[in-house]
Structures are given as C-alpha cells and as structure tokens.
Design a protein around this motif. Structure first.
Motif, PDB file in Angstrom:
ATOM      1  N   LYS A 114      96.899  -6.025 -12.512  1.00 47.67           N
ATOM      2  CA  LYS A 114      95.560  -6.169 -11.961  1.00 47.67           C
ATOM      3  C   LYS A 114      94.680  -7.022 -12.880  1.00 47.67           C
ATOM      4  O   LYS A 114      94.764  -6.895 -14.110  1.00 47.67           O
ATOM      5  N   PRO A 115      93.825  -7.884 -12.310  1.00 49.59           N
ATOM      6  CA  PRO A 115      92.865  -8.610 -13.147  1.00 49.59           C
ATOM      7  C   PRO A 115      92.043  -7.626 -13.971  1.00 49.59           C
ATOM      8  O   PRO A 115      91.516  -6.641 -13.451  1.00 49.59           O
ATOM      9  N   LYS A 281      95.090 -13.931 -10.298  1.00 50.80           N
ATOM     10  CA  LYS A 281      94.621 -13.105 -11.424  1.00 50.80           C
ATOM     11  C   LYS A 281      93.972 -13.975 -12.496  1.00 50.80           C
ATOM     12  O   LYS A 281      92.885 -13.656 -13.021  1.00 50.80           O
TER      13      LYS A 281
END
Length: 322
Positions: A114-115, A281
C-alpha cells in the motif's frame, strides 16, 4: 467471516450480509484481512446480470461469484508457499474478486504494498480505476508529452485518475463533466474543463491526439470528429445501449468501422498487475496522483453504496469500510 452475498441477479435488494466460510490462500495467493473495498460500475453489472452478454462469463442463470467487489486494501494475514514478495503483516492494496468481505484471497500478481501516504480507505479507491486509467492512456492511447487528450467523464472514478495521469505524462488535459464537477476536475489538474450541460465539445474547434471515453453516451462518430487525423479513440465504457449488449454493441461497431478510418479506435478490459500497482504507488507517494473519494459506507450498507453508484453522479470513488 461476514460477507456481502447475492444468490440471484437483481437490484441492490438482492445483497445480504451473511456468515460464510473464511477462505484459505492457495500456493500463489495472499490472504488479506480487508479494511476497505470500493465500488466500481462492474459491480452493478455483475449484480444485475446486465447487459445480458455479461452472463456468458458471470453465470447464465445465477452468479458464479456470489460475493461482489473488485478492489481491496488491508493487512496480510497469511501467504501461500509460492509467494515471495509479500509477507504476513504487510499493508497491501490490489484487485481481484469477492472483496466485499472480511477476508479475501488475492493472487500475488494482483497485489502490492500500500502507498505509505494513504489510508486503507484511500488505497482501496485506487486499483481498478487507477489501472484502467493508466493502461488506457499509456498502453492503448500511447499518450506522449506535449500531446492533447480529451477525457469524457473526467469526474468519475477512472476519470479523476486519468486527468492526473495525463498531466504526469506531460500532456495537456481537457476534462468533460457536468456543472457540479467543473471545480473538482479543475482542482485535480485539468488544463481545460468542458461543462457538457453548457457546451458541446464537438463544436469547440479543438482537436485532440487522444480521446478517452470513460462515461457518457456520445457516439464514437462524435468523438472521432474531435480527433487529429492520426489520433486515437480509447473506448473504455460509456452508458447506453440495450439490455442485451449495453454499450458493447456501440463499441464493437466503432472498432469495425475504424478499419476504414485514418484514426485508431481501441477498447480493452483492464487487468490488475503488481507492476502497474507499483507504478501507481510511486506516483501517489510522490504526490503526483491522489485518489478522490466521494462517500463511504460500512459493509452492511453495501446495497446503499451500489444504489448511489448507479445514479452516475459519483465524484471519484465510493468506498466501503470493513
């Protein structure tokens, strides 16, 4: 575990919150504890079984996949024996199916870390819409720095990503939307905004290298009129059409006719890959792209989220929290 389930095609009333078996990860899969998912137009089509052509893959009489949802963000609980990039405890986002649930198994190639600068809710808004915009502009539209792109449906889930990605590619972006969304589209970086309730984009005298249609009922012939002689029309979706074929008939017709055009016309079905998720991302962590979220609903109100999505006025994405 709790999940949204539907046993038959129909309106959002067919969705029910039930207890179902928790899935187990296969060798190449990751088991994710879902923190958030998001709603896509495909969820509506799969739930209602329309256009009917969709049932060829979704199930002729009843749905094969009885848990809706395509986007996911959450924390990894377990990984299969062949998984190498992802570990238990990792915060991830990705796309697969059956994500309107407390747990879901996703192939390793459909997921990425996840970013770091996004919440789970924000991350869940990215995968399907972000990848559709990325593949549509980069791969199908072949958008280059300095070119001009027209994005029809610029205020929706795919459209808001498309505007930001077009700018990241160094292109000049024009968004088409309704009056209530003009400021939103301008705020995410569009160089020009056309309010389709006030102005017909085909009569502005402007020509574009790429026209990316992600919403609306304008015909491919209308879109073609604003293309340069060697421009590309990217047909992602759009509304309209009958219950049998929906917009598919219009799109396929355009592809056949485009064999006699100087311009290109292309359509495709986006496919989430870890490579593209990582590219998104990186753009998000650099501050170049930011997901736009309209509304949030808890899992037990998934039917309301689908009703809101079908109204067609969503600004960015509708998110479901789990």
């Amino acid at each position: 575990m709790k999940a949204i389930v539907y046993d038959r095609y129909g309106p959002p009333d067919v969705l029910e919150l039930r207890e179902v078996d928790k899935p187990a990860a296969k060798d190449d899969e990751v088991l994710v504890r879902v923190h958030a998912a998001s709603v896509n137009p495909a969820d509506w089509h799969l739930m209602t079984g329309t256009p009917y052509i969709a049932r060829l893959s979704a199930g002729l009489r009843k749905p094969k996949d009885q848990i809706p949802g395509l986007d996911v963000a959450g924390r990894v609980e377990a990984v299969g024996s062949n998984v190498t990039r992802i570990r238990p405890g990792d915060e991830v986002f990705g796309a697969h199916s059956k994500t309107f649930a407390e747990y879901v198994c996703v192939p390793e190639d459909g997921i990425a870390l996840k970013p770091a600068n996004l919440t789970f809710e924000q991350a869940a808004a990215v995968p399907v819409a972000g990848i559709t915009a990325l593949q549509g502009l980069r791969d199908k539209g072949r958008l280059q720095p300095g070119q001009k792109v027209l994005i029809i449906g610029a205020s929706g889930g795919v459209g808001t990503f498309a505007v930001q990605l077009a700018k990241s590619f160094g292109a000049e972006a024009t968004g088409v939307c309704s009056t209530r969304n003009v400021e939103l589209v301008r705020s995410i970086g569009a160089d020009h905004v056309v309010d389709y309730t006030q102005e017909d984009f085909t009569r502005r005298g402007q020509r574009y290298d790429v026209v990316f249609q992600v919403a609306g009922t304008r015909s491919p012939s209308d879109c073609r009129r604003v293309l340069t002689s060697r421009g590309t029309l990217v047909l992602c979706s759009g509304e309209g059409g009958g219950r049998l074929l929906g917009p598919v008939g219009r799109i396929v017709g355009a592809l056949v006719r485009s064999r006699f055009w100087s311009q290109r016309a292309v359509m495709w079905i986006s496919n989430a890959t870890s490579k593209d998720l990582v590219e998104l991302k990186e753009l998000i962590e650099a501050g170049t792209v930011t997901p736009v979220i309209d509304r949030r609903y808890p899992l037990d109100e998934a039917s309301e989220a689908l009703r809101y999505q079908e109204k067609g006025h969503t600004q960015g994405k509708t998110v479901i929290t789990v």
